[in-house]
Design a protein around this motif. Structure first.
Motif, PDB file in Angstrom:
ATOM      1  N   ARG A  37       0.813  -1.222   0.000  1.00  0.00           N
ATOM      2  CA  ARG A  37       0.000   0.000   0.000  1.00  0.00           C
ATOM      3  C   ARG A  37       0.844   1.268   0.000  1.00  0.00           C
ATOM      4  O   ARG A  37       0.492   2.251  -0.616  1.00  0.00           O
ATOM      5  N   THR A  38       1.998   1.233   0.677  1.00  0.00           N
ATOM      6  CA  THR A  38       2.787   2.460   0.844  1.00  0.00           C
ATOM      7  C   THR A  38       3.998   2.450  -0.093  1.00  0.00           C
ATOM      8  O   THR A  38       4.908   1.632   0.068  1.00  0.00           O
ATOM      9  N   LYS A  41       7.774   2.598   1.201  1.00  0.00           N
ATOM     10  CA  LYS A  41       8.344   1.351   1.740  1.00  0.00           C
ATOM     11  C   LYS A  41       8.769   0.422   0.601  1.00  0.00           C
ATOM     12  O   LYS A  41       9.815  -0.229   0.664  1.00  0.00           O
ATOM     13  N   SER A 197       8.442  -2.971  11.908  1.00  0.00           N
ATOM     14  CA  SER A 197       7.360  -3.962  11.851  1.00  0.00           C
ATOM     15  C   SER A 197       6.212  -3.622  12.798  1.00  0.00           C
ATOM     16  O   SER A 197       6.434  -3.207  13.937  1.00  0.00           O
TER      17      SER A 197
HETATM   18  N1  LIG Z   1       7.779  -9.871  12.897  1.00  0.00           N
HETATM   19  C1  LIG Z   1       7.793 -11.094  13.422  1.00  0.00           C
HETATM   20  O1  LIG Z   1       8.501 -11.373  14.412  1.00  0.00           O
HETATM   21  C2  LIG Z   1       6.954 -12.180  12.798  1.00  0.00           C
HETATM   22  C3  LIG Z   1       7.161 -13.508  13.174  1.00  0.00           C
HETATM   23  C4  LIG Z   1       6.377 -14.517  12.582  1.00  0.00           C
HETATM   24  C5  LIG Z   1       5.423 -14.177  11.629  1.00  0.00           C
HETATM   25  N2  LIG Z   1       5.229 -12.865  11.307  1.00  0.00           N
HETATM   26  C6  LIG Z   1       4.179 -12.561  10.323  1.00  0.00           C
HETATM   27  O2  LIG Z   1       4.795 -12.074   9.148  1.00  0.00           O
HETATM   28  C7  LIG Z   1       3.942 -11.107   8.513  1.00  0.00           C
HETATM   29  C8  LIG Z   1       4.742  -9.853   8.218  1.00  0.00           C
HETATM   30  O3  LIG Z   1       5.292  -9.345   9.423  1.00  0.00           O
HETATM   31  P1  LIG Z   1       6.355  -8.165   9.406  1.00  0.00           P
HETATM   32  O4  LIG Z   1       7.067  -8.202  10.709  1.00  0.00           O
HETATM   33  O5  LIG Z   1       7.159  -8.193   8.144  1.00  0.00           O
HETATM   34  O6  LIG Z   1       5.378  -6.905   9.373  1.00  0.00           O
HETATM   35  P2  LIG Z   1       5.611  -5.421   8.779  1.00  0.00           P
HETATM   36  O7  LIG Z   1       7.049  -5.082   8.742  1.00  0.00           O
HETATM   37  O8  LIG Z   1       4.698  -4.537   9.555  1.00  0.00           O
HETATM   38  O9  LIG Z   1       5.121  -5.560   7.267  1.00  0.00           O
HETATM   39  C9  LIG Z   1       3.792  -5.771   6.925  1.00  0.00           C
HETATM   40  C10 LIG Z   1       3.565  -5.149   5.578  1.00  0.00           C
HETATM   41  O10 LIG Z   1       2.212  -5.453   5.167  1.00  0.00           O
HETATM   42  C11 LIG Z   1       1.762  -4.353   4.414  1.00  0.00           C
HETATM   43  N3  LIG Z   1       0.306  -4.384   4.368  1.00  0.00           N
HETATM   44  C12 LIG Z   1      -0.562  -4.352   5.400  1.00  0.00           C
HETATM   45  N4  LIG Z   1      -1.817  -4.419   4.946  1.00  0.00           N
HETATM   46  C13 LIG Z   1      -1.731  -4.492   3.588  1.00  0.00           C
HETATM   47  C14 LIG Z   1      -2.685  -4.574   2.550  1.00  0.00           C
HETATM   48  N5  LIG Z   1      -4.010  -4.591   2.796  1.00  0.00           N
HETATM   49  N6  LIG Z   1      -2.253  -4.649   1.270  1.00  0.00           N
HETATM   50  C15 LIG Z   1      -0.928  -4.622   1.000  1.00  0.00           C
HETATM   51  N7  LIG Z   1       0.034  -4.547   1.940  1.00  0.00           N
HETATM   52  C16 LIG Z   1      -0.375  -4.482   3.222  1.00  0.00           C
HETATM   53  C17 LIG Z   1       2.305  -3.137   5.161  1.00  0.00           C
HETATM   54  O11 LIG Z   1       2.436  -2.065   4.289  1.00  0.00           O
HETATM   55  P3  LIG Z   1       1.540  -0.732   4.522  1.00  0.00           P
HETATM   56  O12 LIG Z   1       2.055  -0.126   5.790  1.00  0.00           O
HETATM   57  O13 LIG Z   1       1.804   0.060   3.322  1.00  0.00           O
HETATM   58  O14 LIG Z   1       0.125  -1.201   4.630  1.00  0.00           O
HETATM   59  C18 LIG Z   1       3.686  -3.627   5.581  1.00  0.00           C
HETATM   60  O15 LIG Z   1       4.665  -3.243   4.648  1.00  0.00           O
HETATM   61  C19 LIG Z   1       2.754 -10.908   9.459  1.00  0.00           C
HETATM   62  O16 LIG Z   1       1.684 -11.673   9.001  1.00  0.00           O
HETATM   63  C20 LIG Z   1       3.246 -11.447  10.786  1.00  0.00           C
HETATM   64  O17 LIG Z   1       2.207 -11.992  11.573  1.00  0.00           O
HETATM   65  C21 LIG Z   1       5.974 -11.872  11.841  1.00  0.00           C
END
Ligand SMILES: NC(=O)c1ccc[n+]([C@@H]2O[C@H](COP(=O)([O-])OP(=O)(O)OC[C@H]3O[C@@H](n4cnc5c(N)ncnc54)[C@H](OP(=O)(O)O)[C@@H]3O)[C@@H](O)[C@H]2O)c1
Length: 265
Positions: A37-38, A41, A197
């Motif tokens: 979306r952004t 990023k 994140s």
């Molecule tokens: N971080 C951890 O420790 C961890 C561990 C295990 C699993 N996970 C899983 O891995 C996934 C990603 O985690 P992360 O840590 O990488 O999170 P993150 O850095 O917050 O990244 C999530 C991304 O999703 C995008 N996003 C959200 N809603 C969206 C939409 N409707 N359409 C398109 N893009 C969208 C956001 O972009 P915008 O801001 O532009 O919306 C953001 O860039 C999550 O499902 C999380 O539960 C994370």
């Protein structure tokens, strides 16, 4: 290189995990299509990739909007010739730590609706192109809460169990077409909490509710795994590369358990 000439779409490609896997895919020769979306990023990740000599394109796509995802997938397939790999790495803030008696239905349903909806939409959009080609790899993301008892993360637990179940079912449905489906299940990744994140905010609230700092919570989580540590971003990205590559050609319908032995089968 493991992914030479492969075209990979990464939804949430501007996120911490999506971005790390995108960089790893590109390093292994894939042409990556970052969707999110952004734009800022996505541009930051694409810039890292092109600076390192890789190929990346970005597009503003809401991964919860069926038409937007379908149009983008059709466009990638037409221009690039194929969609070989897809990863849904979107992540959203959701409420944790509220007991069921006080949890609203909306807060309970939010992660369930979001994660099951987006994986359906993105998998459906690419599946037609992969079926036509007779090959492809679909990667999904879960967390250990899919199999943990509470308290405090009821909606997310059901959401993650749902994504794992969805991945298993999809693997059975698409296997006759040569398409593999793998769910990546990392434990908390400490590096993700050091940057942008959304998980940082969720973990921080959980730590505050437990009366400890975020660092103390991460240390506690690490000590509860067999390896006495948590996964690194590089380990998660390298596993995704392997799972997406022909080297993992015998694997489908399974969960890559990246919990350092917190969960064992
Ligand atoms: N971080 C951890 O420790 C961890 C561990 C295990 C699993 N996970 C899983 O891995 C996934 C990603 O985690 P992360 O840590 O990488 O999170 P993150 O850095 O917050 O990244 C999530 C991304 O999703 C995008 N996003 C959200 N809603 C969206 C939409 N409707 N359409 C398109 N893009 C969208 C956001 O972009 P915008 O801001 O532009 O919306 C953001 O860039 C999550 O499902 C999380 O539960 C994370």
């Amino acid at each position: 290189m493991l992914l030479n000439n492969k075209n990979a779409i990464i939804y949430g490609g501007g996120g911490v995990i999506g971005g790390a896997i995108a960089r790893a895919f590109a390093r292994e020769g894939a042409h990556v299509f970052l969707a999110g979306r952004t734009l800022d990023k996505l541009e930051a990740v694409a810039s890292d990739i092109t600076t390192a000599g890789g190929a990346a394109q970005i597009a503003q796509v809401d991964a919860l909007d069926e038409r937007s995802v379908q149009n983008h997938a059709d466009d990638v397939a037409m221009k690039a010739g194929s969609i070989d790999i897809v990863l849904n790495a979107i992540g959203i803030f959701h409420v944790q730590g509220t007991p069921i008696a006080e949890l609203t239905l909306e807060d309970y349903m939010s992660p369930i609706t979001t994660y099951t909806r987006t994986n359906f939409i993105t998998s459906k959009a690419v599946s037609r192109h992969m079926v036509n080609k007779g090959s492809g790899v679909i990667l999904t993301l879960s967390t250990p809460v899919s199999r943990m008892a509470g308290p405090g993360f009821m909606g997310h637990s059901v959401a993650c169990a749902g994504v794992e179940s969805f991945s298993r079912h999809l693997a059975g449905e698409l296997a006759p077409n040569g398409i593999r489906v793998i769910c990546l299940r990392p434990h908390m990744i400490p590096e993700a909490t050091e940057v942008s994140s959304h998980s940082r905010d969720i973990f921080q609230i959980n730590a505050e509710l437990a009366g400890i700092t975020l660092d103390q919570m991460l240390t506690g989580a690490a000590s509860s795994t067999l390896l006495k540590r948590l996964p690194t971003l590089a380990e998660v990205a390298n596993t995704a590369v392997f799972m997406a590559s022909d080297q993992a050609g015998a694997m489908t319908g399974t969960v890559a358990n990246l919990t350092c032995g917190f969960l064992v089968d």
